[in-house]
Design an enzyme around this catalytic site. Structure first.
Site, PDB file in Angstrom:
ATOM      1  N   ASP A  78      36.651 -10.696  45.761  1.00 13.87           N
ATOM      2  CA  ASP A  78      36.600  -9.383  45.943  1.00 13.87           C
ATOM      3  C   ASP A  78      35.878  -8.738  44.520  1.00 13.87           C
ATOM      4  O   ASP A  78      36.486  -8.502  43.531  1.00 13.87           O
ATOM      5  CB  ASP A  78      37.802  -8.508  46.045  1.00 13.87           C
ATOM      6  CG  ASP A  78      37.753  -7.132  46.577  1.00 13.87           C
ATOM      7  OD1 ASP A  78      36.689  -6.720  46.317  1.00 13.87           O
ATOM      8  OD2 ASP A  78      38.544  -6.541  46.667  1.00 13.87           O
ATOM      9  N   ASP A 104      40.326   2.800  51.594  1.00 14.23           N
ATOM     10  CA  ASP A 104      39.457   1.878  50.366  1.00 14.23           C
ATOM     11  C   ASP A 104      39.219   2.757  49.442  1.00 14.23           C
ATOM     12  O   ASP A 104      37.762   3.740  49.397  1.00 14.23           O
ATOM     13  CB  ASP A 104      38.608   1.083  50.920  1.00 14.23           C
ATOM     14  CG  ASP A 104      38.042   0.342  49.796  1.00 14.23           C
ATOM     15  OD1 ASP A 104      38.423   0.405  48.654  1.00 14.23           O
ATOM     16  OD2 ASP A 104      36.947  -0.449  49.916  1.00 14.23           O
ATOM     17  N   GLU A 110      43.473  -5.000  47.258  1.00 10.65           N
ATOM     18  CA  GLU A 110      42.322  -5.143  47.729  1.00 10.65           C
ATOM     19  C   GLU A 110      42.046  -6.292  48.543  1.00 10.65           C
ATOM     20  O   GLU A 110      41.691  -6.480  49.520  1.00 10.65           O
ATOM     21  CB  GLU A 110      41.263  -4.696  46.673  1.00 10.65           C
ATOM     22  CG  GLU A 110      41.092  -3.080  46.575  1.00 10.65           C
ATOM     23  CD  GLU A 110      40.350  -2.550  45.590  1.00 10.65           C
ATOM     24  OE1 GLU A 110      39.515  -3.323  45.040  1.00 10.65           O
ATOM     25  OE2 GLU A 110      40.133  -1.554  45.301  1.00 10.65           O
ATOM     26  N   LYS A 135      37.351   5.832  38.619  1.00 11.25           N
ATOM     27  CA  LYS A 135      38.439   4.886  38.979  1.00 11.25           C
ATOM     28  C   LYS A 135      38.852   4.152  37.775  1.00 11.25           C
ATOM     29  O   LYS A 135      39.968   3.635  37.607  1.00 11.25           O
ATOM     30  CB  LYS A 135      38.062   4.194  40.207  1.00 11.25           C
ATOM     31  CG  LYS A 135      39.234   2.933  40.954  1.00 11.25           C
ATOM     32  CD  LYS A 135      38.776   2.291  42.013  1.00 11.25           C
ATOM     33  CE  LYS A 135      39.577   1.336  42.337  1.00 11.25           C
ATOM     34  NZ  LYS A 135      39.168   0.693  43.429  1.00 11.25           N
TER      35      LYS A 135
END
Length: 569
Positions: A168, A6, A145, A68
């Site tokens: 999420d 992850d 994800e 990211k």
């Protein structure tokens, strides 16, 4: 050996499918969470994780985080004298996780399943694969994800049938996926999300609130003018955000220009501060439900993933929207990594997973630019023709036929886009190709455009000229911001030359970095205690005696914990 990773905005995790279950792999400090922070130490060696995060305040010019969010772009970050792209910074995090896995498993790790936000674009997905390649990993699969979270959750379900929504909310991205579980088949019905909404934005809201409430009157107006002040505020905001999960009121404190600034905030004030962010959480939920042709009442369960879902404000919003409390039987920080491990087990054909089948969808529509007739003989370009609609089950292949619009046209220019808007200027450009065609009267030459979208979320376009049978293929590789194969080789060579801080010395480096940060933030007696304890520990490090170093490390950590409380992850 295939591992599941992850790769998060705030924290990253690695797990493995072993003995019929997902197993979290600890890092060198014994933690499951590795902060997605990269820095250089005083000797120029690379630090990753908690040791790097501790230096965000003391050495902001040598440390970086939240990269990211810029995957798939050509943004560069300067650390000291060196420049790094987001893929390179992510590769250094992946390298660290790979080393942790190899140490833990006692064997070489060459392959990985890496999770990405469901709403990551084609360019962002390619950049993630490149980051894995730069880290020395063959990326077997990119998995969304929320889909990974659903896999982990689905294996804990006793019911043979279930329809659920995965909410999420990570550090930097927000994803919604609606899934159905039926006789071992897990099918994604719809996905939606926001690539620039996450826990980091709630921290930024607290920073802005602090500046508005107490900063401006003391001359603090620009949070980014001084990197040291900004990172100190970020740490205070993160601790305040976490504190509000169990306390009615928390305080943020900052030493600024010989002044002590303090601001207390309660849960209601925090909710008001975050109201615009909470509103942004609603839209993707409504969009996913519309695309799945479902109502909130049709869902059996709401599953939380991502560390930011620990905030009571978020949980209350979820309960209000769906009229029930969400499922909280799995650790939201770990559920995505556990799902990645399940997918790694599926890729490795583990016999304990032989009855699990997973299907996913493409989160965006993919199409081309076309011209539309606005009057007799007059055409206007710039319109969007979707070929693959969003939330189609993948892998998928779809075709549309287009024609020439002027007499004796010698070529057809095909521009590929991703998005949902009617005009291409409002969508994301992916690539283009020019196809030669035989000259004929307008409309007599037709070209079939076929799009193929694979399970990793990567697109290929093939154009066939009907009259000649000639085929032209466009693999969407050279997106703006994505490295070419030659550039990848160049970056691989550059990364190989970097000196990596020794893994076995990371606990000492992390503690020293924490002590340095706390020394800078402390005053009076506290500062003296930290200085004395740090000097003692430094002399023990120089002795190179393992038992003495361990004892000194425990003593220094105890003092720092007493002064600050235990470090947060």
């Amino acid at each position: 050996m295939i591992i599941g990773i992850d790769l998060g905005t705030t924290n990253s995790l690695v797990a493995v499918w072993r003995d019929g279950q997902a197993e979290m792999i600890p890092n060198a400090l014994g933690h499951a969470l590795t902060p997605s922070v990269v820095g250089l130490d005083d000797s120029g060696a690379v630090l990753v994780g908690l040791a790097a995060r501790e230096r965000l305040i003391t050495h902001p010019q040598l440390t970086t985080a939240v990269f990211k969010r810029y995957m798939g772009s050509d943004r560069q970050t300067r650390l000291g004298t060196q420049l790094f792209r987001p893929e390179e910074l992510s590769a250094l995090v992946l390298k660290s996780l790979k080393a942790d896995a190899e140490r833990y498993l006692g064997e070489a790790v060459t392959e990985a399943v890496i999770t990405v936000p469901a709403y990551f674009s084609d360019a962002q997905r390619k950049a993630t694969k490149i980051a894995g390649q730069l880290a020395g990993l063959k990326v077997e699969r990119l998995v969304n994800e929320p889909t990974a979270a659903a896999l982990a959750y689905g294996l804990h379900q006793n019911e043979p049938e279930s329809r659920f929504l995965v909410f999420d909310l990570g550090g930097g991205t927000f994803d919604i996926s609606i899934l159905e579980l039926f006789e071992g088949v897990m099918e994604v019905r719809a996905s939606a999300g926001d690539n620039f909404l996450g826990g980091e934005d709630f921290s930024e809201a607290l920073i802005d609130g602090f500046i508005e409430a107490v900063g401006k009157q003391h001359g603090l107006t620009d949070k980014e003018a001084d990197p040291v002040v900004y990172q100190a505020l970020r740490k205070q905001a993160e601790q305040a955000k976490r504190g509000l999960s169990g306390t009615a009121e928390v305080a943020m404190e900052l030493r600024y220009q010989e002044q002590s600034l303090r601001w207390a905030i309660g849960e209601e004030a925090f909710l008001k501060l975050c109201e615009p962010l909470l509103k942004r959480l609603r839209e993707p939920i409504e969009k996913a439900l519309r695309d799945a042709r479902l109502k909130a009442i049709d869902l059996d369960q709401i599953v939380l993933a991502g560390g930011a879902t620990r905030m009571p404000a978020v949980r209350k919003l979820v309960a209000k929207l769906f009229g029930r409390m969400p499922a909280m039987n799995l650790n939201p920080d770990e559920v995505v990594a556990r799902g990645a491990a399940v997918m790694a087990g599926l890729k490795a054909r583990d016999e304990t997973l032989n009855e699990v089948v997973m299907t996913d969808v493409c989160p965006y529509s993919q199409g081309i630019e076309v011209s539309e007739q606005i009057a007799t003989g007059r055409f206007q370009p710039g319109f969007y023709l979707p070929i693959i609609e969003r939330n189609s089950v993948v892998p998928i292949s779809r075709e549309q036929v287009v024609s020439t619009i002027v007499d004796n046209q010698m070529a057809l220019h095909v521009s590929v886009y991703q998005g949902e808007s009617r005009l291409v200027k409002d969508n994301i450009f992916l690539g283009e190709i020019t196809i030669p065609v035989p000259p004929r009267p307008a409309g007599q030459i037709s070209v079939s455009v076929r799009f193929t979208y694979d399970v990793n979320g990567l697109l290929e376009a093939e154009m066939t000229v009907a009259e000649t049978g000639e085929k032209h293929r466009l693999i969407i590789e050279e997106n703006p911001g994505v490295l070419t194969p030659a550039e990848i080789e160049e970056k691989l060579a550059a990364l190989a030359k970097l000196k990596i801080h020794p893994r076995e010395l990371l606990p000492n480096a992390q503690l020293m970095a924490r002590a340095d940060r706390m020394f800078q933030q402390a005053l009076g007696e506290e500062r003296q205690w930290i200085a004395q304890a740090t000097a003692r520990f430094q002399s023990m490090l120089e002795s190179q005696e393992e038992n003495t170093i361990k004892q000194g490390r425990d003593e220094l950590k105890t003092l720092l914990d007493q002064l600050e409380g235990e470090g947060w992850l």
